[in-house]
Scaffold this motif. Structure first.
Motif, PDB file in Angstrom:
ATOM      1  N   ARG A 264       0.851  -1.186   0.000  1.00  0.00           N
ATOM      2  CA  ARG A 264       0.000   0.000   0.000  1.00  0.00           C
ATOM      3  C   ARG A 264       0.893   1.244   0.000  1.00  0.00           C
ATOM      4  NH1 ARG A 264      -4.016  -0.265   4.823  1.00  0.00           N
ATOM      5  NH2 ARG A 264      -4.826  -2.070   3.670  1.00  0.00           N
ATOM      6  N   SER A 265       0.791   2.034  -1.054  1.00  0.00           N
ATOM      7  CA  SER A 265       1.604   3.247  -1.146  1.00  0.00           C
ATOM      8  C   SER A 265       1.183   4.247  -0.068  1.00  0.00           C
ATOM      9  CB  SER A 265       1.453   3.890  -2.532  1.00  0.00           C
ATOM     10  OG  SER A 265       0.137   4.409  -2.685  1.00  0.00           O
ATOM     11  N   LEU A 266       2.006   5.262   0.136  1.00  0.00           N
ATOM     12  CA  LEU A 266       1.710   6.248   1.176  1.00  0.00           C
ATOM     13  C   LEU A 266       0.401   6.970   0.893  1.00  0.00           C
ATOM     14  CD1 LEU A 266       2.825   7.433   3.777  1.00  0.00           C
ATOM     15  CD2 LEU A 266       4.009   9.172   2.429  1.00  0.00           C
ATOM     16  N   SER A 267       0.153   7.289  -0.365  1.00  0.00           N
ATOM     17  CA  SER A 267      -1.100   7.977  -0.713  1.00  0.00           C
ATOM     18  C   SER A 267      -2.294   7.070  -0.449  1.00  0.00           C
ATOM     19  CB  SER A 267      -1.078   8.400  -2.185  1.00  0.00           C
ATOM     20  OG  SER A 267      -0.929   7.285  -3.034  1.00  0.00           O
ATOM     21  N   GLU A 268      -2.136   5.759  -0.712  1.00  0.00           N
ATOM     22  CA  GLU A 268      -3.216   4.815  -0.433  1.00  0.00           C
ATOM     23  C   GLU A 268      -3.429   4.677   1.074  1.00  0.00           C
ATOM     24  OE1 GLU A 268      -2.822   1.820  -4.290  1.00  0.00           O
ATOM     25  OE2 GLU A 268      -1.542   1.516  -2.527  1.00  0.00           O
ATOM     26  N   GLN A 269      -2.345   4.721   1.831  1.00  0.00           N
ATOM     27  CA  GLN A 269      -2.468   4.661   3.295  1.00  0.00           C
ATOM     28  C   GLN A 269      -3.257   5.861   3.811  1.00  0.00           C
ATOM     29  OE1 GLN A 269       1.132   3.671   5.592  1.00  0.00           O
ATOM     30  NE2 GLN A 269       2.080   3.034   3.665  1.00  0.00           N
ATOM     31  N   HIS A 270      -2.987   7.030   3.257  1.00  0.00           N
ATOM     32  CA  HIS A 270      -3.723   8.236   3.667  1.00  0.00           C
ATOM     33  C   HIS A 270      -5.203   8.089   3.342  1.00  0.00           C
ATOM     34  CE1 HIS A 270      -0.789  11.138   5.187  1.00  0.00           C
ATOM     35  NE2 HIS A 270       0.071  10.652   4.306  1.00  0.00           N
ATOM     36  N   SER A 271      -5.481   7.492   2.179  1.00  0.00           N
ATOM     37  CA  SER A 271      -6.877   7.305   1.774  1.00  0.00           C
ATOM     38  C   SER A 271      -7.601   6.370   2.728  1.00  0.00           C
ATOM     39  CB  SER A 271      -6.922   6.750   0.349  1.00  0.00           C
ATOM     40  OG  SER A 271      -8.250   6.510  -0.047  1.00  0.00           O
ATOM     41  N   VAL A 272      -6.944   5.259   3.097  1.00  0.00           N
ATOM     42  CA  VAL A 272      -7.538   4.293   4.019  1.00  0.00           C
ATOM     43  C   VAL A 272      -7.711   4.919   5.400  1.00  0.00           C
ATOM     44  CG1 VAL A 272      -7.172   2.093   5.218  1.00  0.00           C
ATOM     45  CG2 VAL A 272      -6.663   2.291   2.773  1.00  0.00           C
ATOM     46  N   TYR A 273      -6.706   5.666   5.837  1.00  0.00           N
ATOM     47  CA  TYR A 273      -6.760   6.288   7.168  1.00  0.00           C
ATOM     48  C   TYR A 273      -7.887   7.309   7.240  1.00  0.00           C
ATOM     49  CZ  TYR A 273      -5.182   8.568  11.459  1.00  0.00           C
ATOM     50  OH  TYR A 273      -5.105   9.074  12.719  1.00  0.00           O
ATOM     51  N   ALA A 274      -8.078   8.031   6.131  1.00  0.00           N
ATOM     52  CA  ALA A 274      -9.141   9.040   6.112  1.00  0.00           C
ATOM     53  C   ALA A 274     -10.519   8.396   6.223  1.00  0.00           C
ATOM     54  CB  ALA A 274      -9.052   9.861   4.822  1.00  0.00           C
ATOM     55  N   SER A 275     -10.654   7.189   5.692  1.00  0.00           N
ATOM     56  CA  SER A 275     -11.957   6.520   5.745  1.00  0.00           C
ATOM     57  C   SER A 275     -12.167   5.749   7.051  1.00  0.00           C
ATOM     58  CB  SER A 275     -12.097   5.556   4.555  1.00  0.00           C
ATOM     59  OG  SER A 275     -11.130   4.525   4.635  1.00  0.00           O
ATOM     60  N   ARG A 276     -11.036   5.393   7.731  1.00  0.00           N
ATOM     61  CA  ARG A 276     -11.156   4.624   8.986  1.00  0.00           C
ATOM     62  C   ARG A 276     -10.218   5.187  10.053  1.00  0.00           C
ATOM     63  NH1 ARG A 276      -9.721  -1.249   8.091  1.00  0.00           N
ATOM     64  NH2 ARG A 276     -10.581  -1.432  10.172  1.00  0.00           N
ATOM     65  N   PRO A 277     -10.322   6.442  10.397  1.00  0.00           N
ATOM     66  CA  PRO A 277      -9.421   7.016  11.408  1.00  0.00           C
ATOM     67  C   PRO A 277      -9.571   6.316  12.749  1.00  0.00           C
ATOM     68  CG  PRO A 277     -11.275   8.482  11.007  1.00  0.00           C
ATOM     69  CD  PRO A 277     -11.347   7.409   9.965  1.00  0.00           C
ATOM     70  N   GLY A 278      -8.439   6.011  13.350  1.00  0.00           N
ATOM     71  CA  GLY A 278      -8.479   5.330  14.636  1.00  0.00           C
ATOM     72  C   GLY A 278      -8.430   3.818  14.498  1.00  0.00           C
ATOM     73  N   PHE A 279      -8.740   3.320  13.303  1.00  0.00           N
ATOM     74  CA  PHE A 279      -8.712   1.874  13.067  1.00  0.00           C
ATOM     75  C   PHE A 279      -7.541   1.494  12.147  1.00  0.00           C
ATOM     76  CE2 PHE A 279     -13.088   2.745  14.290  1.00  0.00           C
ATOM     77  CZ  PHE A 279     -13.345   1.723  15.196  1.00  0.00           C
TER      78      PHE A 279
END
Length: 343
Positions: A264-279
């Protein structure tokens, strides 16, 4: 009672074993895959050698072109100097043509004052020396001009030939490369190599060490290896381990493993984090960003399923494990990692 035919066959077998330098194993055919590797290496070496030769020609041609430019420059200078003395030479020729009488020392024997005659002789001698110097200079310039012109012509001719040869080398390399590519692909097709085997051949485990030097989520594509599951990649060592795990899983369940996420690239990590913050993991800290983590489906995502239990029992044989944190905080039965907990 021993069977005579069986005894005879045994004797033949023993004789062949003794005569063969490698025993029965020596009679076995060579691994076609090794032959393919050897041919690929040979093709690469041939192209590298031809490329070096071509670059050598390019270097020689460039040096010759520099020499040609220098020669043409010197020729232009010689031409300019010769043009400067063309007029004095023309005047000298005209004067010599008009002065057909006696000059110089011969005038001493004529009438008039002897002192005037001596003075006149000295003047004529000085003029004659100056004229001779002019003629000599003209001769030198003319000779230099002819030599430079000959050199320039020779260089131009040689360079034209070298340029043609160089182009032939380039065209030859292109043809050779295309021919070798076709040959190797034909060999590969004849081997009927599976998709998985093709992936293994392309995945160089030595790339894993270099991949570790890049920041999390910023690993260049050339350091990652594709998985049989389209669109997913892993670090080389993790990918090679997964190929084996995937094959074992396929033998057990009759189908390839189901993958929802891998590197998972850094930009993809940001996308996932934005949709599931805290998880989701904080961007830049995920094992997915190191290319050594997978999210699985196809039954594995359910704790206690046959697929999950099989992975628990077999994954470590191939370098994969289910991390301790994924059993409780948060609970992620689908998340599996390559290496050890310490990595």
């Amino acid at each position: 009672m021993p069977n005579p035919r069986s005894a005879a066959l045994t004797a033949v077998f023993l004789v062949m074993t003794m005569l063969s330098p490698h025993g029965v194993a020596g009679a076995a055919q060579r691994d076609p895959l090794e032959s393919l590797r050897d041919e690929a290496t040979k093709a690469r070496d041939e192209l590298e050698k031809a490329t070096k030769q071509m670059k050598g020609r390019e270097k020689d041609l460039a040096a010759s072109q520099v020499k040609l430019r220098s020669t043409l420059k010197d020729l232009a200078v010689a031409e300019a100097e010769l043009n400067k003395i063309r007029e004095p030479l023309a005047m000298l020729a005209n004067t010599s043509y008009q002065s057909s009488g006696a000059v110089g020392a011969m005038s001493i024997f004529g009438g008039g004052d002897p002192r005037e005659a001596l003075r006149s002789t000295a003047d004529v001698t000085l003029m004659a020396k100056s004229q001779q110097a002019l003629v000599d200079r003209a001769d030198d310039l003319q000779g230099r001009r002819e030599r430079l012109a000959a050199t320039a012509q020779e260089l131009q001719s040689r360079n034209a030939v070298e340029q043609t040869r160089l182009q032939q080398d380039v065209d030859g390399l292109k043809d050779k490369s295309a021919q070798l590519t076709k040959q190797l692909n034909t060999m590969l097709d004849k081997l009927a190599v599976s998709k998985l085997r093709r992936l293994q051949l392309k995945c160089d485990e030595s790339l894993a060490g270099e991949a570790k030097e890049f920041p999390n989520g910023l690993i260049p594509a050339k350091y990652l290896c594709a998985l049989p599951q389209k669109g997913h990649k892993l670090r080389a060592d993790a990918a090679l381990g997964f190929y084996k795990l995937n094959s074992a899983y396929k033998r057990r369940f009759g189908r390839a493993m189901c993958v929802t996420d891998a590197y998972r690239s850094l930009s993809e990590q940001h996308s996932v984090y934005a949709s599931r913050p805290g998880f989701a993991a904080v961007p830049g800290t995920s094992n997915h960003g190191k290319g050594q983590a997978l999210d699985l489906c196809g039954g594995v995502q359910t704790s206690g399923s046959v697929q999950f239990n099989w992975l628990e029992a077999n994954a470590e044989k191939y370098g994969w494990f289910h991390p301790a944190w994924a059993y409780s905080n948060p609970f992620e039965p689908w998340h599996w990692e390559f290496g050890t907990e310490a990595e």
